[in-house]
Design a protein around this motif. Structure first.
Motif, PDB file in Angstrom:
ATOM      1  N   GLU A 283      32.423  95.138 -81.110  1.00  0.00           N
ATOM      2  CA  GLU A 283      33.586  95.901 -80.638  1.00  0.00           C
ATOM      3  C   GLU A 283      34.230  95.208 -79.436  1.00  0.00           C
ATOM      4  O   GLU A 283      35.447  95.184 -79.299  1.00  0.00           O
ATOM      5  N   ALA A 284      33.381  94.629 -78.575  1.00  0.00           N
ATOM      6  CA  ALA A 284      33.927  93.960 -77.387  1.00  0.00           C
ATOM      7  C   ALA A 284      34.790  92.770 -77.809  1.00  0.00           C
ATOM      8  O   ALA A 284      35.896  92.562 -77.290  1.00  0.00           O
ATOM      9  N   ALA A 285      34.295  91.996 -78.781  1.00  0.00           N
ATOM     10  CA  ALA A 285      35.060  90.830 -79.245  1.00  0.00           C
ATOM     11  C   ALA A 285      36.349  91.282 -79.933  1.00  0.00           C
ATOM     12  O   ALA A 285      37.419  90.698 -79.722  1.00  0.00           O
ATOM     13  N   PHE A 286      36.262  92.328 -80.740  1.00  0.00           N
ATOM     14  CA  PHE A 286      37.465  92.823 -81.426  1.00  0.00           C
ATOM     15  C   PHE A 286      38.482  93.342 -80.399  1.00  0.00           C
ATOM     16  O   PHE A 286      39.694  93.197 -80.573  1.00  0.00           O
ATOM     17  N   GLY A 287      37.970  93.933 -79.333  1.00  0.00           N
ATOM     18  CA  GLY A 287      38.858  94.426 -78.270  1.00  0.00           C
ATOM     19  C   GLY A 287      39.617  93.277 -77.618  1.00  0.00           C
ATOM     20  O   GLY A 287      40.813  93.384 -77.332  1.00  0.00           O
ATOM     21  N   ARG A 288      38.906  92.157 -77.393  1.00  0.00           N
ATOM     22  CA  ARG A 288      39.575  90.992 -76.775  1.00  0.00           C
ATOM     23  C   ARG A 288      40.649  90.439 -77.706  1.00  0.00           C
ATOM     24  O   ARG A 288      41.740  90.065 -77.277  1.00  0.00           O
ATOM     25  N   ILE A 289      40.348  90.412 -79.002  1.00  0.00           N
ATOM     26  CA  ILE A 289      41.336  89.903 -79.972  1.00  0.00           C
ATOM     27  C   ILE A 289      42.560  90.828 -79.995  1.00  0.00           C
ATOM     28  O   ILE A 289      43.709  90.372 -80.039  1.00  0.00           O
ATOM     29  N   ALA A 290      42.316  92.129 -79.915  1.00  0.00           N
ATOM     30  CA  ALA A 290      43.428  93.093 -79.909  1.00  0.00           C
ATOM     31  C   ALA A 290      44.309  92.896 -78.675  1.00  0.00           C
ATOM     32  O   ALA A 290      45.542  92.961 -78.755  1.00  0.00           O
ATOM     33  N   GLU A 291      43.668  92.643 -77.521  1.00  0.00           N
ATOM     34  CA  GLU A 291      44.455  92.404 -76.298  1.00  0.00           C
ATOM     35  C   GLU A 291      45.358  91.182 -76.490  1.00  0.00           C
ATOM     36  O   GLU A 291      46.538  91.198 -76.146  1.00  0.00           O
ATOM     37  N   LEU A 292      44.781  90.111 -77.062  1.00  0.00           N
ATOM     38  CA  LEU A 292      45.561  88.881 -77.262  1.00  0.00           C
ATOM     39  C   LEU A 292      46.699  89.095 -78.253  1.00  0.00           C
ATOM     40  O   LEU A 292      47.777  88.521 -78.117  1.00  0.00           O
ATOM     41  N   ALA A 293      46.457  89.938 -79.267  1.00  0.00           N
ATOM     42  CA  ALA A 293      47.484  90.167 -80.294  1.00  0.00           C
ATOM     43  C   ALA A 293      48.738  90.794 -79.689  1.00  0.00           C
ATOM     44  O   ALA A 293      49.849  90.561 -80.157  1.00  0.00           O
ATOM     45  N   LEU A 294      48.556  91.586 -78.653  1.00  0.00           N
ATOM     46  CA  LEU A 294      49.704  92.289 -78.064  1.00  0.00           C
ATOM     47  C   LEU A 294      50.191  91.627 -76.788  1.00  0.00           C
ATOM     48  O   LEU A 294      51.059  92.175 -76.091  1.00  0.00           O
ATOM     49  N   GLU A 295      49.630  90.450 -76.481  1.00  0.00           N
ATOM     50  CA  GLU A 295      50.057  89.750 -75.270  1.00  0.00           C
ATOM     51  C   GLU A 295      51.561  89.479 -75.348  1.00  0.00           C
ATOM     52  O   GLU A 295      52.061  89.055 -76.390  1.00  0.00           O
ATOM     53  N   GLY A 296      52.253  89.724 -74.275  1.00  0.00           N
ATOM     54  CA  GLY A 296      53.696  89.457 -74.252  1.00  0.00           C
ATOM     55  C   GLY A 296      54.545  90.600 -74.777  1.00  0.00           C
ATOM     56  O   GLY A 296      55.770  90.487 -74.836  1.00  0.00           O
ATOM     57  N   ALA A 297      53.914  91.712 -75.178  1.00  0.00           N
ATOM     58  CA  ALA A 297      54.698  92.842 -75.686  1.00  0.00           C
ATOM     59  C   ALA A 297      55.620  93.365 -74.585  1.00  0.00           C
ATOM     60  O   ALA A 297      55.217  93.464 -73.424  1.00  0.00           O
TER      61      ALA A 297
END
Ligand SMILES: Cc1cc2nc3c(=O)[nH]c(=O)nc-3n(C[C@H](O)[C@H](O)[C@H](O)COP(=O)(O)OP(=O)(O)OC[C@H]3O[C@@H](n4cnc5c(N)ncnc54)[C@H](O)[C@@H]3O)c2cc1C
Ligand code: SF4
Length: 324
Positions: A283-297
């Motif tokens: 879950e921690a790794a998936f959370g980091r990927i989710a943060e990166l996916a929305l970077e720059g929103a």
């Protein structure tokens, strides 16, 4: 609706000719086009029927070449096809979440990829840059369903559910037109508003989509999740497709994260996609990927909620893919 002539094209060459002789549009299932015409947003002199062209309604799976989806394949056929369900589940899931059974029975893959924006100002005859107006009504207007990534000067969201997993799988679009045939990666098929605010796709006059070709699945796993306000018959407020490969060490070996409903084009999230390589299934790794996916929103006044919503969909899609 203004009068128009309806012509059955018998071949791709004839379709290209018919489409360029006078102001014309192509029709496949008609699920979007007829709405545009009834609302007076398109007033063609001629409607060219593509369904009369043989050979565009096939789904062919080949282990070496991958999946070929004819432009006239219906969304229902795609949703139900055994090879698509087994090897490309995100594509079957996205097709199965479009609109309603009636729309999926008539709507085609090609038409779904080429449908027009759903922005209510665009559809409602309000000032709109995309329709040739001098400003965007959404920028300071009712923008709760508009984009949070890649906007400016137009904040529409790309409406196709199907495009999201297709970009995640690295699909290509096959195009035929007056100057012959060409093939482009689906992510390059769409035109960002900063490049040209008046066009959604790179299609030139007389060109039509003939097929979508998806590379071999080769052990890749995938999932598509969509959040809409209604359980059916509704466009995505946000959606996510992930396509990943699991390594023997139990970590991910790379893939793609693509977002829908949040940008004017299907949004390939590069940093999130890169972060898949070597990622643990936690879950921690998936959370980091989710943060990166929305970077720059960059949310507008009314759509900040899309940022946490889409992050949660990224985590959910990753969980779904790895647990499938
Ligand atoms: C009530 C409602 C709900 C909907 N919900 C969803 C949803 O949840 N998710 C979603 O993704 N979509 C949704 N849609 C849109 C629907 O999926 C698409 O309209 C449908 O798939 C379009 O396919 P079609 O074959 O009917 O296209 P058409 O209406 O025939 O064509 C759409 C556009 O594409 C062009 N076109 C069609 N085929 C080609 C081709 N081969 N080459 C080049 N141009 C082509 C046409 O000229 C037209 O501009 C909804 C539509 C309605 C009316
Ligand atoms: S968001 Fe785009 S489609 Fe909507 S009004 Fe603004 S310019 Fe037009």
């Amino acid at each position: 609706m203004k009068n128009f002539e309806h012509v059955d094209a018998r071949s791709l060459a004839e379709a290209s000719r018919l489409l360029t002789e006078k102001p014309s549009v192509a029709i496949a299932g008609g699920q979007d086009l007829l709405c545009m015409m009834k609302d007076g947003l398109l007033e063609p002199a001629r409607v060219v029927n593509l369904k009369s062209i043989p050979g565009l309604s096939r789904i062919v799976y080949d282990e070496a070449k991958g999946l070929s989806i004819g432009a006239l394949v219906t969304l229902s056929e795609l949703e139900e096809h055994p090879a698509v369900r087994q090897l490309y589940p995100a594509i079957a899931q996205a097709a199965g979440l479009v609109g309603s059974p009636q729309i999926r029975n008539l709507g085609t893959a090609g038409g779904n990829l080429c449908q027009k924006p759903r922005c209510w100002y665009y559809r409602g005859h309000f000032p709109c840059l995309r329709r040739g107006g001098d400003y965007c009504s959404a920028a300071a207007g009712q923008n709760r369903y508009h984009c949070i990534l890649g906007g400016d000067p137009c904040y529409m969201v790309h409406p196709s559910d199907l495009a999201v997993p297709l970009v995640a799988f690295g699909a290509r679009v096959e195009i035929a037109g007056p100057k012959g045939r060409r093939s482009v990666p689906l992510e390059e098929f769409y035109v960002p508003p900063r490049v040209d605010v008046t066009r959604e796709t790179i299609l030139r006059p007389g060109e039509v989509v003939t097929a979508i070709v998806v590379p071999p699945a080769r052990g890749r796993i995938s999932a598509f999740v969509k959040f809409a306000e209604r359980g059916a018959w509704d466009f995505a407020v946000a959606s996510v497709a992930v396509v990943v490969q699991k390594g023997e060490d139990g970590k991910l070996m790379g893939g793609r994260v693509v977002l829908g409903g949040v940008a004017p084009v299907p949004w390939l999230a590069p940093k999130a996609s890169e972060a898949l390589t070597g990622s643990e299934l936690s879950e921690a790794a998936f959370g980091r990927i989710a943060e990166l996916a929305l970077e720059g929103a960059q949310p507008l006044a009314q759509n900040g909620y899309k940022v946490p919503l889409t992050k949660s969909l990224v985590r959910k899609a990753l969980r779904m893919a790895v647990n499938a």
